[in-house]
Design a protein around this motif. Structure first.
Motif, PDB file in Angstrom:
ATOM      1  N   TYR A 275       0.866  -1.185   0.000  1.00  0.00           N
ATOM      2  CA  TYR A 275       0.000   0.000   0.000  1.00  0.00           C
ATOM      3  C   TYR A 275       0.902   1.236   0.000  1.00  0.00           C
ATOM      4  CZ  TYR A 275      -3.386  -3.500   1.148  1.00  0.00           C
ATOM      5  OH  TYR A 275      -4.167  -4.632   1.108  1.00  0.00           O
ATOM      6  N   PRO A 276       1.417   1.621  -1.189  1.00  0.00           N
ATOM      7  CA  PRO A 276       2.375   2.736  -1.236  1.00  0.00           C
ATOM      8  C   PRO A 276       1.790   4.057  -0.750  1.00  0.00           C
ATOM      9  CG  PRO A 276       1.724   2.065  -3.455  1.00  0.00           C
ATOM     10  CD  PRO A 276       1.144   1.067  -2.510  1.00  0.00           C
ATOM     11  N   GLN A 277       0.511   4.283  -0.948  1.00  0.00           N
ATOM     12  CA  GLN A 277      -0.095   5.546  -0.528  1.00  0.00           C
ATOM     13  C   GLN A 277      -0.081   5.695   0.989  1.00  0.00           C
ATOM     14  OE1 GLN A 277      -1.664   2.892  -1.671  1.00  0.00           O
ATOM     15  NE2 GLN A 277      -3.632   2.617  -0.664  1.00  0.00           N
ATOM     16  N   GLU A 278      -0.003   4.577   1.722  1.00  0.00           N
ATOM     17  CA  GLU A 278       0.056   4.609   3.182  1.00  0.00           C
ATOM     18  C   GLU A 278       1.447   4.305   3.717  1.00  0.00           C
ATOM     19  OE1 GLU A 278      -2.850   1.509   4.125  1.00  0.00           O
ATOM     20  OE2 GLU A 278      -4.110   3.108   4.937  1.00  0.00           O
ATOM     21  N   GLY A 279       2.335   3.838   2.826  1.00  0.00           N
ATOM     22  CA  GLY A 279       3.649   3.389   3.271  1.00  0.00           C
ATOM     23  C   GLY A 279       3.564   2.117   4.097  1.00  0.00           C
ATOM     24  N   GLN A 280       2.564   1.281   3.804  1.00  0.00           N
ATOM     25  CA  GLN A 280       2.364   0.048   4.569  1.00  0.00           C
ATOM     26  C   GLN A 280       2.537  -1.178   3.688  1.00  0.00           C
ATOM     27  OE1 GLN A 280      -1.449   0.391   6.539  1.00  0.00           O
ATOM     28  NE2 GLN A 280      -0.521   1.480   8.242  1.00  0.00           N
ATOM     29  N   LEU A 281       3.158  -2.180   4.278  1.00  0.00           N
ATOM     30  CA  LEU A 281       3.345  -3.464   3.626  1.00  0.00           C
ATOM     31  C   LEU A 281       2.806  -4.526   4.579  1.00  0.00           C
ATOM     32  CD1 LEU A 281       4.688  -4.879   1.149  1.00  0.00           C
ATOM     33  CD2 LEU A 281       6.694  -5.165   2.606  1.00  0.00           C
ATOM     34  N   VAL A 282       1.787  -5.255   4.129  1.00  0.00           N
ATOM     35  CA  VAL A 282       1.213  -6.330   4.933  1.00  0.00           C
ATOM     36  C   VAL A 282       1.881  -7.628   4.497  1.00  0.00           C
ATOM     37  CG1 VAL A 282      -0.883  -7.589   5.546  1.00  0.00           C
ATOM     38  CG2 VAL A 282      -0.986  -5.117   5.148  1.00  0.00           C
ATOM     39  N   ALA A 283       2.518  -8.302   5.441  1.00  0.00           N
ATOM     40  CA  ALA A 283       3.188  -9.572   5.163  1.00  0.00           C
ATOM     41  C   ALA A 283       2.459 -10.681   5.907  1.00  0.00           C
ATOM     42  CB  ALA A 283       4.642  -9.506   5.619  1.00  0.00           C
ATOM     43  N   THR A 284       2.197 -11.790   5.208  1.00  0.00           N
ATOM     44  CA  THR A 284       1.574 -12.945   5.858  1.00  0.00           C
ATOM     45  C   THR A 284       2.436 -14.171   5.622  1.00  0.00           C
ATOM     46  OG1 THR A 284       0.219 -13.803   4.016  1.00  0.00           O
ATOM     47  CG2 THR A 284      -0.715 -11.986   5.315  1.00  0.00           C
ATOM     48  N   ARG A 285       2.292 -15.134   6.515  1.00  0.00           N
ATOM     49  CA  ARG A 285       2.918 -16.434   6.300  1.00  0.00           C
ATOM     50  C   ARG A 285       1.947 -17.500   6.780  1.00  0.00           C
ATOM     51  NH1 ARG A 285       4.355 -18.582  10.924  1.00  0.00           N
ATOM     52  NH2 ARG A 285       4.919 -17.244  12.657  1.00  0.00           N
ATOM     53  N   THR A 286       1.917 -18.594   6.029  1.00  0.00           N
ATOM     54  CA  THR A 286       0.990 -19.685   6.316  1.00  0.00           C
ATOM     55  C   THR A 286       1.738 -20.999   6.237  1.00  0.00           C
ATOM     56  OG1 THR A 286      -0.823 -18.412   5.355  1.00  0.00           O
ATOM     57  CG2 THR A 286      -1.177 -20.774   5.582  1.00  0.00           C
ATOM     58  N   ARG A 287       1.334 -21.923   7.093  1.00  0.00           N
ATOM     59  CA  ARG A 287       1.867 -23.281   7.069  1.00  0.00           C
ATOM     60  C   ARG A 287       0.686 -24.228   7.200  1.00  0.00           C
ATOM     61  NH1 ARG A 287       5.978 -25.492  11.576  1.00  0.00           N
ATOM     62  NH2 ARG A 287       4.066 -25.395  12.774  1.00  0.00           N
ATOM     63  N   VAL A 288       0.628 -25.217   6.287  1.00  0.00           N
ATOM     64  CA  VAL A 288      -0.456 -26.199   6.280  1.00  0.00           C
ATOM     65  C   VAL A 288       0.163 -27.573   6.110  1.00  0.00           C
ATOM     66  CG1 VAL A 288      -2.479 -27.046   5.028  1.00  0.00           C
ATOM     67  CG2 VAL A 288      -2.108 -24.606   5.256  1.00  0.00           C
ATOM     68  N   GLY A 289      -0.354 -28.545   6.841  1.00  0.00           N
ATOM     69  CA  GLY A 289       0.133 -29.904   6.648  1.00  0.00           C
ATOM     70  C   GLY A 289      -0.687 -30.902   7.416  1.00  0.00           C
ATOM     71  N   VAL A 290      -0.491 -32.152   7.053  1.00  0.00           N
ATOM     72  CA  VAL A 290      -1.171 -33.229   7.750  1.00  0.00           C
ATOM     73  C   VAL A 290      -0.557 -33.334   9.137  1.00  0.00           C
ATOM     74  CG1 VAL A 290      -1.623 -35.712   7.767  1.00  0.00           C
ATOM     75  CG2 VAL A 290      -1.678 -34.442   5.614  1.00  0.00           C
ATOM     76  N   ARG A 291      -1.424 -33.427  10.126  1.00  0.00           N
ATOM     77  CA  ARG A 291      -0.987 -33.488  11.509  1.00  0.00           C
ATOM     78  C   ARG A 291      -0.209 -34.769  11.760  1.00  0.00           C
ATOM     79  NH1 ARG A 291      -5.243 -34.381  15.861  1.00  0.00           N
ATOM     80  NH2 ARG A 291      -6.452 -34.193  13.968  1.00  0.00           N
TER      81      ARG A 291
END
Length: 177
Positions: A151-167
């Protein structure tokens, strides 16, 4: 894979992002189909951010992070859920950057993801630093993906990370005698 998205930039603020698990596929502007050690993933760029569809060992999972009209689930800092035999973990953070730092970070991320065989980047019209980037991989028997929403107009960068797997079943504590 780098693509210029043919749409108006609809994510106007990082605070408008919502998270949802288990939504049906939404219309995508760009997709990348991957197969990682028997798991099928589809990375999807939406007009309002991203969606990941996963199919592994007969199970299905979808993650959506987007501006979802009527959604009451804001973007959480973290989620850990069990879905049948699967474990799902999600984390998000918002980086607030100066204009110079934002431009440098954006260029770094665009270079990292656009040439990666398991990466998808969509740049929105109007700003070379308005983008959504996704990168997937398989490590330690689990699927991992990271996303960045700029979001350059706000100077914000949203970073996500996900992990999925069989238990992995818990050790019963019984071993050889």
């Amino acid at each position: 894979m780098l693509t210029t998205l043919k749409t108006a930039y609809s994510d106007t603020r990082a605070a408008d992002l919502a998270w949802a698990l288990g939504r049906e596929p939404l219309p995508a502007l760009a997709t990348l189909d991957l197969e990682l050690a028997g798991a099928k993933l589809q990375l999807r760029l939406l007009g309002a951010s991203h969606q990941v569809l996963v199919e592994e060992e007969g199970g299905l999972c979808s993650e959506t992070v987007a501006c979802i009209p009527g959604s009451s689930t804001p973007l959480p800092l973290g989620v850990a859920e069990r879905m049948g035999d699967w474990e799902y973990e999600f984390a998000a953070r918002v980086e607030v950057l100066t204009p110079a730092s934002f431009a440098g970070r954006a260029q770094e991320l665009l270079a990292l993801v656009s040439d990666h065989p398991q990466g998808l980047v969509g740049v929105f019209p109007g700003s070379p630093h308005a983008f959504t980037a996704m990168l997937a991989q398989r490590r330690e028997g689990r699927l991992h993906w990271r996303t960045w929403h700029a979001y350059p107009q706000e100077g914000q960068l949203v970073a996500t990370r996900t992990r999925v797997g069989v238990r992995v079943p818990a050790c019963s504590g019984v071993g050889p005698v």
